[in-house]
Design a protein around this motif. Structure first.
Motif, PDB file in Angstrom:
ATOM      1  N   GLU A   1      42.004  44.020  43.865  1.00 45.34           N
ATOM      2  CA  GLU A   1      40.578  44.296  44.048  1.00 45.34           C
ATOM      3  C   GLU A   1      39.766  43.027  44.316  1.00 45.34           C
ATOM      4  OE1 GLU A   1      39.333  46.414  40.577  1.00 45.34           O
ATOM      5  OE2 GLU A   1      40.762  48.035  40.906  1.00 45.34           O
ATOM      6  N   ASN A  38      41.564  41.873  38.607  1.00 50.29           N
ATOM      7  CA  ASN A  38      42.678  42.519  39.287  1.00 50.29           C
ATOM      8  C   ASN A  38      42.962  41.784  40.600  1.00 50.29           C
ATOM      9  OD1 ASN A  38      43.625  44.512  41.483  1.00 50.29           O
ATOM     10  ND2 ASN A  38      44.115  45.576  39.569  1.00 50.29           N
ATOM     11  N   ALA A  53      46.594  40.468  36.670  1.00 49.04           N
ATOM     12  CA  ALA A  53      45.238  39.940  36.546  1.00 49.04           C
ATOM     13  C   ALA A  53      45.292  38.421  36.649  1.00 49.04           C
ATOM     14  CB  ALA A  53      44.611  40.355  35.226  1.00 49.04           C
ATOM     15  N   GLU A 104      49.901  46.096  36.175  1.00 45.18           N
ATOM     16  CA  GLU A 104      48.748  45.410  36.735  1.00 45.18           C
ATOM     17  C   GLU A 104      48.973  43.908  36.722  1.00 45.18           C
ATOM     18  OE1 GLU A 104      45.067  46.461  34.904  1.00 45.18           O
ATOM     19  OE2 GLU A 104      45.544  48.601  34.907  1.00 45.18           O
TER      20      GLU A 104
END
Length: 70
Positions: A32, A29, A24, A22
């Motif tokens: 998203e 995120n 961030a 992932e």
């Protein structure tokens, strides 16, 4: 097996896809919340990644499509 290495900014800006894990940014995120994140940061390539004969208006269309304007 040889792996290509890319600057982390390319992952943060979603210019390349990650194999896993992932990313961030500001605790969100990066996929998203892409528009929100891109509205808060700037990105400058360390080397030109565009064609030498690319006209400014064409460049503006390519890069500008990745950002929202207010």
């Amino acid at each position: 097996m040889s792996r290509l290495q890319f600057p982390p900014g390319m992952l943060i800006m979603n210019l390349i896809r990650k194999d896993g894990g992932e990313v961030a940014v500001f605790g969100s995120n990066n996929i998203e919340h892409e528009e929100e994140i891109k509205s808060r940061i700037g990105f400058v390539y360390d080397k030109p990644n565009f064609y030498d004969d690319l006209k400014f208006n064409d460049l503006k269309k390519v890069v500008g499509s990745k950002y929202i304007t207010v």
